[in-house]
Write an enzyme that holds these catalytic residues in place. Structure first.
Site, PDB file in Angstrom:
ATOM      1  N   ARG A   1      -1.896  -4.909   3.088  1.00 38.85           N
ATOM      2  CA  ARG A   1      -1.558  -4.218   4.315  1.00 38.85           C
ATOM      3  C   ARG A   1      -0.182  -4.561   4.874  1.00 38.85           C
ATOM      4  O   ARG A   1       0.520  -3.684   5.382  1.00 38.85           O
ATOM      5  CB  ARG A   1      -2.619  -4.548   5.374  1.00 38.85           C
ATOM      6  CG  ARG A   1      -2.271  -3.989   6.741  1.00 38.85           C
ATOM      7  CD  ARG A   1      -3.226  -4.506   7.827  1.00 38.85           C
ATOM      8  NE  ARG A   1      -2.774  -4.075   9.142  1.00 38.85           N
ATOM      9  CZ  ARG A   1      -2.695  -4.857  10.207  1.00 38.85           C
ATOM     10  NH1 ARG A   1      -3.039  -6.127  10.124  1.00 38.85           N
ATOM     11  NH2 ARG A   1      -2.270  -4.388  11.354  1.00 38.85           N
TER      12      ARG A   1
ATOM     13  N   ASP B   1      -8.157  -7.944  11.921  1.00 38.66           N
ATOM     14  CA  ASP B   1      -9.537  -7.443  11.833  1.00 38.66           C
ATOM     15  C   ASP B   1     -10.530  -8.555  11.491  1.00 38.66           C
ATOM     16  O   ASP B   1     -11.725  -8.434  11.769  1.00 38.66           O
ATOM     17  CB  ASP B   1      -9.654  -6.331  10.791  1.00 38.66           C
ATOM     18  CG  ASP B   1      -9.207  -4.983  11.345  1.00 38.66           C
ATOM     19  OD1 ASP B   1      -9.028  -4.869  12.572  1.00 38.66           O
ATOM     20  OD2 ASP B   1      -9.037  -4.046  10.538  1.00 38.66           O
TER      21      ASP B   1
ATOM     22  N   SER C   1      -4.721   4.899   6.059  1.00 34.76           N
ATOM     23  CA  SER C   1      -4.590   3.440   5.899  1.00 34.76           C
ATOM     24  C   SER C   1      -4.313   3.077   4.453  1.00 34.76           C
ATOM     25  O   SER C   1      -3.572   2.140   4.161  1.00 34.76           O
ATOM     26  CB  SER C   1      -5.880   2.738   6.340  1.00 34.76           C
ATOM     27  OG  SER C   1      -6.126   2.972   7.697  1.00 34.76           O
TER      28      SER C   1
ATOM     29  N   ARG D   1       0.833  -1.216   0.000  1.00 33.03           N
ATOM     30  CA  ARG D   1       0.000   0.000   0.000  1.00 33.03           C
ATOM     31  C   ARG D   1       0.859   1.254   0.000  1.00 33.03           C
ATOM     32  O   ARG D   1       0.471   2.279  -0.557  1.00 33.03           O
ATOM     33  CB  ARG D   1      -0.988  -0.007   1.171  1.00 33.03           C
ATOM     34  CG  ARG D   1      -0.339  -0.107   2.523  1.00 33.03           C
ATOM     35  CD  ARG D   1      -1.372  -0.207   3.640  1.00 33.03           C
ATOM     36  NE  ARG D   1      -0.748  -0.716   4.845  1.00 33.03           N
ATOM     37  CZ  ARG D   1      -1.087  -0.324   6.066  1.00 33.03           C
ATOM     38  NH1 ARG D   1      -2.039   0.556   6.262  1.00 33.03           N
ATOM     39  NH2 ARG D   1      -0.483  -0.837   7.118  1.00 33.03           N
TER      40      ARG D   1
ATOM     41  N   HIS E   1      -5.564  -3.511   1.752  1.00 38.11           N
ATOM     42  CA  HIS E   1      -5.904  -4.508   2.775  1.00 38.11           C
ATOM     43  C   HIS E   1      -6.643  -5.704   2.179  1.00 38.11           C
ATOM     44  O   HIS E   1      -7.538  -6.272   2.791  1.00 38.11           O
ATOM     45  CB  HIS E   1      -6.750  -3.887   3.888  1.00 38.11           C
ATOM     46  CG  HIS E   1      -6.026  -2.853   4.704  1.00 38.11           C
ATOM     47  ND1 HIS E   1      -5.482  -1.712   4.151  1.00 38.11           N
ATOM     48  CD2 HIS E   1      -5.771  -2.775   6.026  1.00 38.11           C
ATOM     49  CE1 HIS E   1      -4.917  -0.985   5.101  1.00 38.11           C
ATOM     50  NE2 HIS E   1      -5.066  -1.610   6.252  1.00 38.11           N
TER      51      HIS E   1
ATOM     52  N   GLU F   1     -19.120   5.091   0.856  1.00 37.26           N
ATOM     53  CA  GLU F   1     -18.399   4.617  -0.330  1.00 37.26           C
ATOM     54  C   GLU F   1     -19.248   4.701  -1.584  1.00 37.26           C
ATOM     55  O   GLU F   1     -18.721   4.968  -2.676  1.00 37.26           O
ATOM     56  CB  GLU F   1     -17.924   3.179  -0.111  1.00 37.26           C
ATOM     57  CG  GLU F   1     -16.895   2.997   1.004  1.00 37.26           C
ATOM     58  CD  GLU F   1     -17.513   2.897   2.404  1.00 37.26           C
ATOM     59  OE1 GLU F   1     -18.763   2.930   2.520  1.00 37.26           O
ATOM     60  OE2 GLU F   1     -16.754   2.762   3.367  1.00 37.26           O
TER      61      GLU F   1
ATOM     62  N   PHE G   1     -14.621  -2.776   0.968  1.00 30.24           N
ATOM     63  CA  PHE G   1     -15.523  -1.616   0.933  1.00 30.24           C
ATOM     64  C   PHE G   1     -15.508  -0.881  -0.410  1.00 30.24           C
ATOM     65  O   PHE G   1     -16.371  -0.047  -0.660  1.00 30.24           O
ATOM     66  CB  PHE G   1     -15.195  -0.665   2.090  1.00 30.24           C
ATOM     67  CG  PHE G   1     -15.111  -1.373   3.426  1.00 30.24           C
ATOM     68  CD1 PHE G   1     -16.008  -2.379   3.736  1.00 30.24           C
ATOM     69  CD2 PHE G   1     -14.134  -1.049   4.355  1.00 30.24           C
ATOM     70  CE1 PHE G   1     -15.935  -3.060   4.943  1.00 30.24           C
ATOM     71  CE2 PHE G   1     -14.049  -1.730   5.565  1.00 30.24           C
ATOM     72  CZ  PHE G   1     -14.948  -2.734   5.868  1.00 30.24           C
TER      73      PHE G   1
END
Lengths: 318, 281
Positions: free
Chosen positions: A170, A120, A40, A13, A112, A61, A86
């Site tokens: 990530r 998560d 992030s 990322r 991610h 989004e 998302f």
């Protein structure tokens, strides 16, 4: 066999963040939109350098996709960013209508992705995003393998005219490709040449495939390693040439089986060069919480499992 | 003041077009098309700064219009054709295989005047906000108009856009709701709660105007007020009170004709109520 050196672990990322910042310096049409995950997704540098070209959309989004389409048809080059789940599953219909059917010049920056999101857990840990994005007509799907390639792919996506899904991750990960290598959309990179089996990988799994090739070499097996950085459109010529030579393949991806790279390769081979294929992927279930490395091991997404799969594929082909 | 008689003539012809198109296609959405006919007739004839001859999809140097409620394609296509975007004869191809006049607006089929596809509801206001934002960045003083249905405001994304536009001071965004009170399954009041629309949009930070959607003076006055709000930092929502199926006695005020074409006989009965003012296609 070419030896690849890990030049230091860094997240892919951040490669996106560096690429976006550089693209932003080179082209004033580039804009970035975030849904409250700016840092992030590593849009921070771009946002700091271009406050008038960075737009925070909040945790909304669906609206972000529509706004990006509006910006794109009027000549801007929007990058929308969030976690992979998302910016795909949550907004599939928005992407389909506004970016796919509308053929708008929007770049979906998807961070991610896959199991290595880690702690998560499954709500955030999409293993279906490649399937969803592959299914949209006209969508280019890119899943680079390390920091350098992600940065280069981001620059290439910025220059390409049309919808792009750019998937990255990530965790800190080996950085091993040449930082000066230009990224060519649609190209599968031959990382190592070999004769006995083709290890076809995308994203984080390319490094694991290279490690698997080293294991196999010690066992007297010559493995060819392909980096399918662009999953769609598929570089059919390079993949077919390799499998016609080796007559056995393993496909490794940090994604589930349905609709992923493995099924894409299987479809190609079934039509044009039938050969035994073994699959390294997340299977058909959901992920779970854990450290990235332990999850990859638990789900069989590592060099040892790729090497074992190579033996199986070779055994079936002889 | 604009020539109200002229607008009345155009809207009568547009209503005839709508009925003939959906009848020929044996499908489509006449109800909401008829309720938004007067709004779009006024918008394209008297309000928007646009030129069909120099139109490009990037909306450069012109006002833009987004139809969020894509099922209102019959009225949209008729108004576009009657404004000169494409030959009125093309209206005969509505919903036919190979036509540019797809069931819902499409850019893939490259119909002049269409900026973005729509049909899956709730998305057009976001697109309009994106165009408005782009125009602000470019110093282009033109406006972006978006037509939504009232049933469509049940979609959550409408309210995401409702938060976004004022936050980014998009006072060049003029949204409209075709407030006919009906949706496909029945009166909106029996389906879900979108009451107090005016208060809702005000609370979200919009400049709200309530107008009569079948009264050209009221419609034009609303657009004047909306344009005057440019510079206020607030986007405008015009809530047009309308009647579904307006202009045809047996279609008016009911949800029955939301998404159903009349038979040829019923179409003739409807056309008898609408003067052919500009010549049928």
């Amino acid at each position: 066999m070419k030896q690849y050196i890990d030049k230091g672990k860094v997240d892919t990322r951040s490669g996106f963040g560096a690429g976006l910042a550089q693209a932003g310096r080179e082209d004033s049409r580039i804009v970035a939109l975030a849904a409250d995950l700016k840092d992030s997704v590593k849009m921070g540098t771009f946002a700091k350098e271009n406050p008038d070209r960075f737009f925070q959309c909040g945790i909304a989004e669906a609206n972000m996709i529509g706004v990006a389409a509006g910006l794109a048809i009027t000549g801007k080059i929007p990058f929308v960013g969030s976690f992979a789940e998302f910016v795909t599953g949550r907004v599939y219909d928005q992407i389909r209508q506004e970016i796919g059917y509308g053929q708008t010049n929007v770049k979906i920056a998807s961070s991610h992705a896959g199991l290595t999101l880690g702690e998560d857990g499954a709500t955030h840990q999409t293993m279906e995003d490649i399937a969803l994005m592959r299914a949209i007509p006209g969508m280019v799907v890119i899943n680079p393998c390390d920091y350098n390639q992600t940065k280069a792919a981001t620059l290439a996506a910025a220059k390409y005219v049309g919808p792009v899904y750019l998937r990255f991750g990530r965790p800190s990960w080996p950085n091993f490709t040449d930082e000066n290598e230009e990224f060519v959309i649609g190209k599968t990179y031959v990382m190592n040449e070999g004769n006995d089996v083709t290890l076809i990988a995308t994203g984080h799994m390319v490094w694991e495939a290279l490690q698997a090739a080293e294991i196999l070499e010690k066992e007297g097996i010559s493995a060819e390693v392909l980096d399918v950085a662009t999953i769609k459109p598929l570089d059919e010529g390079t993949i077919l040439a390799s499998v016609l030579k080796t007559k056995a393949a393993v496909v490794a991806e940090e994604h589930n089986l349905p609709g992923g790279l493995g099924e894409s390769i299987s479809g190609l081979l079934a039509a044009k060069a039938p050969a035994p294929v073994e699959f390294i992927n997340g299977g058909i279930g959901f992920g779970q919480s854990g450290k990235p490395a332990e999850l990859l091991k638990a789900y069989g997404l590592d060099a040892c499992h790729i090497a074992e799969a190579a033996h199986k594929a070779i055994g079936r082909s002889r | 003041m604009a020539n109200i008689d002229h607008l009345t003539k155009i809207s009568s012809q547009v209503r005839r077009d709508i009925l003939r198109m959906v009848t020929a296609a044996a499908s489509g959405h006449p109800g909401g098309s008829l309720s938004s006919t007067d709004i779009l007739t006024a918008l394209f004839t008297e309000v928007m700064d646009h030129d069909p001859k120099t139109w490009t999809r990037d909306a450069k140097g012109q006002d833009a219009f987004i139809l969020s409620a894509g099922h209102l394609s019959p009225v949209y296509y008729s108004v576009l054709a009657r404004s000169g975007y494409f030959p009125i004869q093309d209206l005969a191809s509505f919903r036919q295989y190979g036509s540019k006049l797809q069931g819902h607006p499409s850019t893939e089929h490259r119909l002049n005047g269409i900026f973005q596809p729509s049909g899956s509801l709730g998305q057009g206001l976001s697109v309009g906000a994106g165009i408005a934002l782009s125009k602000k960045m470019d110093g282009d003083d033109h406006c972006v108009y978006v037509l939504c249905g009232d049933g469509e405001s049940e979609e959550g994304q409408i309210w995401e856009a409702a938060m976004f536009a004022p936050h980014h001071s998009l006072d060049n965004l003029i949204a409209m709701t075709d407030w006919n009170g009906q949706q496909i399954d029945g009166p909106i009041s029996t389906i879900t709660g979108i009451e107090n629309l005016s208060e809702k949009w005000s609370a979200f930070g919009w400049n709200v105007i309530v107008a009569e959607g079948h009264d050209f003076e009221s419609i034009l006055q609303a657009f004047d007020l909306a344009k005057a709000a440019k510079g206020s930092g607030k986007p405008t929502m015009i809530l047009f009170r309308t009647e579904m199926g307006h202009g045809v006695d047996f279609m008016a005020g009911t949800n029955e004709w939301h998404g159903k074409a009349p038979s040829k006989e019923l179409c003739e009965k409807a056309l008898a109520q609408l003067e052919e003012t500009l010549g049928d296609y």
